[in-house]
Enzyme design. Sequence first.
Site, PDB file in Angstrom:
ATOM      1  N   GLN A 283       0.828  -1.211   0.000  1.00  0.00           N
ATOM      2  CA  GLN A 283       0.000   0.000   0.000  1.00  0.00           C
ATOM      3  C   GLN A 283       0.860   1.258   0.000  1.00  0.00           C
ATOM      4  O   GLN A 283       0.492   2.272  -0.597  1.00  0.00           O
ATOM      5  CB  GLN A 283      -0.934  -0.009   1.205  1.00  0.00           C
ATOM      6  CG  GLN A 283      -1.925  -1.164   1.208  1.00  0.00           C
ATOM      7  CD  GLN A 283      -2.701  -1.284  -0.098  1.00  0.00           C
ATOM      8  OE1 GLN A 283      -3.320  -0.342  -0.566  1.00  0.00           O
ATOM      9  NE2 GLN A 283      -2.670  -2.480  -0.692  1.00  0.00           N
ATOM     10  N   HIS A 286       1.883   3.030  -3.369  1.00  0.00           N
ATOM     11  CA  HIS A 286       1.014   3.965  -4.080  1.00  0.00           C
ATOM     12  C   HIS A 286       1.588   5.374  -4.000  1.00  0.00           C
ATOM     13  O   HIS A 286       1.369   6.178  -4.893  1.00  0.00           O
ATOM     14  CB  HIS A 286      -0.398   3.944  -3.493  1.00  0.00           C
ATOM     15  CG  HIS A 286      -1.192   2.749  -3.908  1.00  0.00           C
ATOM     16  ND1 HIS A 286      -1.657   2.587  -5.192  1.00  0.00           N
ATOM     17  CD2 HIS A 286      -1.617   1.669  -3.220  1.00  0.00           C
ATOM     18  CE1 HIS A 286      -2.337   1.454  -5.273  1.00  0.00           C
ATOM     19  NE2 HIS A 286      -2.319   0.874  -4.092  1.00  0.00           N
ATOM     20  N   GLU A 350      -9.159   1.902   5.305  1.00  0.00           N
ATOM     21  CA  GLU A 350      -9.643   1.421   4.006  1.00  0.00           C
ATOM     22  C   GLU A 350      -9.473  -0.099   3.910  1.00  0.00           C
ATOM     23  O   GLU A 350     -10.423  -0.833   3.683  1.00  0.00           O
ATOM     24  CB  GLU A 350      -8.861   2.118   2.896  1.00  0.00           C
ATOM     25  CG  GLU A 350      -9.198   1.625   1.500  1.00  0.00           C
ATOM     26  CD  GLU A 350      -8.248   2.173   0.452  1.00  0.00           C
ATOM     27  OE1 GLU A 350      -8.594   2.117  -0.739  1.00  0.00           O
ATOM     28  OE2 GLU A 350      -7.145   2.637   0.816  1.00  0.00           O
ATOM     29  N   HIS A 351      -8.248  -0.572   4.083  1.00  0.00           N
ATOM     30  CA  HIS A 351      -7.941  -2.000   4.102  1.00  0.00           C
ATOM     31  C   HIS A 351      -7.549  -2.404   5.519  1.00  0.00           C
ATOM     32  O   HIS A 351      -6.765  -1.719   6.168  1.00  0.00           O
ATOM     33  CB  HIS A 351      -6.764  -2.339   3.176  1.00  0.00           C
ATOM     34  CG  HIS A 351      -6.946  -1.893   1.757  1.00  0.00           C
ATOM     35  ND1 HIS A 351      -6.417  -0.707   1.279  1.00  0.00           N
ATOM     36  CD2 HIS A 351      -7.588  -2.476   0.713  1.00  0.00           C
ATOM     37  CE1 HIS A 351      -6.719  -0.581   0.003  1.00  0.00           C
ATOM     38  NE2 HIS A 351      -7.430  -1.628  -0.362  1.00  0.00           N
ATOM     39  N   ASP A 384      -7.367  -6.208  -4.147  1.00  0.00           N
ATOM     40  CA  ASP A 384      -7.090  -5.117  -5.077  1.00  0.00           C
ATOM     41  C   ASP A 384      -7.291  -5.537  -6.527  1.00  0.00           C
ATOM     42  O   ASP A 384      -7.676  -4.723  -7.367  1.00  0.00           O
ATOM     43  CB  ASP A 384      -5.644  -4.635  -4.904  1.00  0.00           C
ATOM     44  CG  ASP A 384      -5.469  -3.755  -3.675  1.00  0.00           C
ATOM     45  OD1 ASP A 384      -6.483  -3.277  -3.144  1.00  0.00           O
ATOM     46  OD2 ASP A 384      -4.312  -3.562  -3.252  1.00  0.00           O
ATOM     47  N   HIS A 443     -54.275  17.456   2.779  1.00  0.00           N
ATOM     48  CA  HIS A 443     -53.907  16.053   2.932  1.00  0.00           C
ATOM     49  C   HIS A 443     -55.103  15.262   3.467  1.00  0.00           C
ATOM     50  O   HIS A 443     -55.441  14.189   2.958  1.00  0.00           O
ATOM     51  CB  HIS A 443     -52.722  15.910   3.896  1.00  0.00           C
ATOM     52  CG  HIS A 443     -51.390  16.200   3.293  1.00  0.00           C
ATOM     53  ND1 HIS A 443     -51.046  17.439   2.819  1.00  0.00           N
ATOM     54  CD2 HIS A 443     -50.301  15.398   3.084  1.00  0.00           C
ATOM     55  CE1 HIS A 443     -49.817  17.402   2.348  1.00  0.00           C
ATOM     56  NE2 HIS A 443     -49.340  16.161   2.501  1.00  0.00           N
TER      57      HIS A 443
END
Length: 457
Positions: A283, A286, A350-351, A384, A443
């Site tokens: 990760q 990235h 996230e993960h 992924d 109504h």
Amino acid sequence: MATTLNISRIDCASDDAREAILELRRQLSPKGNVVSPQGRARTMEVFGEPLTPQEVVERICADVRDRGLEAVLEYTAKLDGAKLDAVSARVSRDELRAAHKAADPEYLKTISRVRENILAFQLGILNRDAVLRRGVDTELRLRYRPLQRVGVCIPGGAAAYPSSLLMTVVPAQAAGVEEIAVVVPPTPFGGYNTDLLAACYALGVTEVHRIGGAQAIAALAYGVEGIPAVDKIVGPGNLFVALAKRFVYGEVDIDSIAGPSEVVLIADWTADPRFVAADLISQAEHSPGASVMITWEPDLIDRVADALAQQLSQLSRGDLARDSLERFGALILVRDEDEAVTLTNLIAPEHLHVSTSDPERLAERLTNAGAIFLGHETPVAVGDYAAGPSHVLPTGGTARWASGLCSNDFLKRTSLIFVSREGLAQIAPDVRLLADKEGLTAHRYSVDVRLEDDQRA
């Protein structure tokens, strides 16, 4: 010889541990005010003043809304250095077909297998219409229908990302979306990448535009010449893409405002330091990416640090990953398993990889995560690339309330209500009372007028 890694080590027994952990998350949130010197120079060159990224995005989106494709092409030339026209900005069917024909057969087989994995999962979780009948007088239904047109944003700056294409397009197709427009920057890794174009063709995507950044998001949201407006925009991107999606939200739907990739890995004495290090680096590469290990085993901290240093020296993107690990990574020592769970739910990653002797048991208590990977043999890379759930996941702590992209996000639901005259008579007293409480006489009358004959009788 492996260079020592200067990664943060946090002992939760210390007084400032909590603040140090929260600071890691804050650094990666898309605040929109941090820009590199190169970015500042480009902003001055294009706009003539030192705008923040948020101001840049607002300027671009408003301009595209007002001037259409002309503005899109101007920003593409100024920001991406690509001089395109209405014809060359769209990838032709012949180009898609040629890319597919020239592609490596093994690559196309992989695309096909992964597509089937994703499609099987996304179809399996797809929401179905529901019907509830109350006797013969009332029928309530929930009906799902796919969005008509969706825009998919695929990055193309530092690398080509056919996986992002798969993880966005296939869930939309599973939901039944008829029109999918892909936008990708006009770069060698983007709109001119034959592997990516071949994957588009293999997935049946016929509308691909060589535009990126905020101008692409605005084109999808507002519609320009040759690109009708979409109902929803999905897919990852840089800070400008994230801010542009936030700006156009409300005009269209979006999946999320995503920040950099992140992983938290919970490890106990059974974890292999080599595996842990590899997941943290995967990760971090990235760049930027946040990689955090949490453990209650003091010895594991040193062993993982050594494994990180060794692997970084051997990987082609080791320098990029090293930078991310030293800026946004951490090896955290907690008191016990309970503190690991509490801390992980606070971070809401996230993960989340649970590399322990009994990951299923621990996972039951882990409530805030985009995707959870169970066991020593389940690297995040499986999710992924190929498993089936989408890798478009909530970042920056938003997993406290947000979820990953799936086929159901491309469906809209409508309730359908039917009551017979008898059913109306049964529910009328409750409608009348609430209408009276709110002072909405029309109504009430809409019910009374239908039951007048009954009252006269």
